[in-house]
Design a protein around this motif. Structure first.
Motif, PDB file in Angstrom:
ATOM      1  N   GLY A   1      -9.633  -1.789   2.294  1.00 20.99           N
ATOM      2  CA  GLY A   1      -8.174  -1.718   2.297  1.00 20.99           C
ATOM      3  C   GLY A   1      -7.666  -0.560   3.137  1.00 20.99           C
TER       4      GLY A   1
ATOM      5  N   LEU B   1      -6.370   1.928  -2.679  1.00 24.91           N
ATOM      6  CA  LEU B   1      -7.007   0.989  -1.760  1.00 24.91           C
ATOM      7  C   LEU B   1      -8.524   1.084  -1.842  1.00 24.91           C
TER       8      LEU B   1
ATOM      9  N   ALA C   1       0.834  -1.209   0.000  1.00 23.47           N
ATOM     10  CA  ALA C   1       0.000   0.000   0.000  1.00 23.47           C
ATOM     11  C   ALA C   1       0.866   1.256   0.000  1.00 23.47           C
TER      12      ALA C   1
END
Length: 302
Positions: free
Chosen positions: A61, A57, A14
Motif C-alpha cells: 500500500g 498501509l 490513505a
C-alpha cells in the motif's frame, strides 16, 4: 487495468485514514469507495491496508500510494494544460496588423487579454495591409487586422470598424490653412504620394488624380518623412494621423465615402485555435468600447 480515478480513491482514503472522510471529500458514497478499493486489491492480489479500518498501509500500500501520487499529479497537470488550451487561455497566437491598429488599439486591449492568460504566447507583427493578407494566407499568421478591399481569396474577412481618411500635409502649406474640408479638385495641382491605404479609395475624382501620381510609399514612417520633406501630400486613415510630427497636420476630406474599412481575417477552411478565437471575440468586444475615444465607427454585425 487500474483506472486513474480508482487510484485517486485509494490515495484519498490513505490520506484521510478512513472511508467516511474520503467519501465526503470525493462526493461519493462509502459503499462506492469500498467497492473501488476492493477492485484495486483484487487486481493486485494483495491488501493495501493492514485492517478494514484503513488506518495504516501495508508495504504494498505504501509503495502504490507513492507511485499513485506522482501519477495523479502528472495526470491533473496534463488535464489542466489541455483545458487551459481548449478554453483559449494558453497556446501561441500570431497576429499581423496594420501599424495604426497595432500602435493605438491593440496595446490597450492586449494588456487585459494577456493578464487573463499568463500562459499565452503572443507574436505581433505590424505591416501594411497587403502583407497582412499574405501572412495570413500563407499560414504565417493566425489572425490579421487590415484594411478591406484587397483580394481575399481563401480568407474569411469579418468587418470590424471604419475611420475617415485624412489629408496629411505640411503645416505651412495652403491646404493646411483651409477652414473647410479638402475637396478632390483641391489636389489637382498638388503632388500626391500614394500608399497601401489609398488603394481602397474608389472615388472617380481621386482615381483620376491617382493615375497621374508617380510616387508610392508603403512604409508609414517613410511616407511621413516624404511629406515632411515637401515632396507631396498623402492620405491616411484617422487612426494613422494620431501623433503626427509637429511639421505636419491632418485635414478632413469632404468626400464622405472616403473611409477605411478594417476587418479581422483568418484562413478559410481552417479551424481556429481556441486562443485565436478568444482573441477575435475580445478584439471585437474591445473595439465596440473604443469607438468614441478613437473616433472610429463599429461596423461589426453578427
Amino acid at each position: 487495468m487500474i483506472r486513474t480515478e480508482a487510484l485517486r480513491v485509494f490515495v484519498t482514503v490513505a490520506e484521510c485514514g478512513n472511508i467516511r472522510d474520503a467519501a465526503d471529500r470525493l462526493f461519493r458514497t462509502q459503499s462506492a469507495i469500498s467497492m473501488t478499493l476492493k477492485q484495486v486489491e483484487d487486481h493486485l492480489g494483495a491488501p493495501l491496508f493492514e485492517s478494514d479500518r484503513k488506518h495504516s498501509l501495508t508495504e504494498l500500500g505504501s509503495y502504490v500510494a507513492g507511485v499513485a501520487r506522482v501519477l495523479l499529479r502528472d495526470h491533473d497537470t496534463a488535464i489542466e494544460l489541455i483545458e487551459q488550451h481548449a478554453f483559449g487561455n494558453s497556446g501561441r497566437l500570431r497576429i499581423a496588423s496594420v501599424p495604426s491598429v497595432a500602435a493605438l488599439l491593440i496595446p490597450e486591449m492586449l494588456a487585459k487579454f494577456v493578464a487573463d492568460r499568463p500562459s499565452a504566447e503572443i507574436d505581433l507583427v505590424d505591416t501594411d495591409s497587403a502583407d497582412v493578407f499574405r501572412l495570413v494566407a500563407t499560414g504565417q499568421a493566425d489572425l490579421g487586422i487590415a484594411s478591406m478591399g484587397i483580394a481575399d481569396a481563401g480568407l474569411v474577412v469579418t468587418p470590424i470598424f471604419e475611420d475617415r481618411m485624412q489629408l496629411v500635409c505640411l503645416a505651412t502649406s495652403a491646404l493646411a490653412q483651409r477652414a473647410d474640408p479638402v475637396d478632390w479638385h483641391d489636389l489637382e495641382n498638388v503632388p500626391l504620394i500614394l500608399n497601401e491605404t489609398t488603394r481602397g479609395i474608389r472615388a472617380a475624382d481621386f482615381q483620376a488624380i491617382a493615375t497621374r501620381t508617380k510616387l508610392r510609399v508603403r512604409n508609414v514612417t517613410s511616407l511621413l518623412a516624404m511629406v515632411r520633406a515637401g515632396i507631396g501630400v498623402t492620405l491616411l486613415p484617422g487612426l494613422a494621423t494620431v501623433g503626427l510630427p509637429p511639421q505636419l497636420v491632418a485635414r478632413p476630406v469632404s468626400d464622405q465615402s472616403c473611409r477605411r474599412k478594417v476587418g479581422i481575417l483568418r484562413r478559410e477552411g481552417r479551424v481556429q485555435s481556441p486562443l485565436a478565437r478568444a482573441f477575435q471575440e475580445h478584439f471585437i468586444s474591445a473595439i465596440a468600447e473604443m469607438t468614441e475615444q478613437h473616433s472610429i465607427v463599429s461596423i461589426y454585425s453578427e
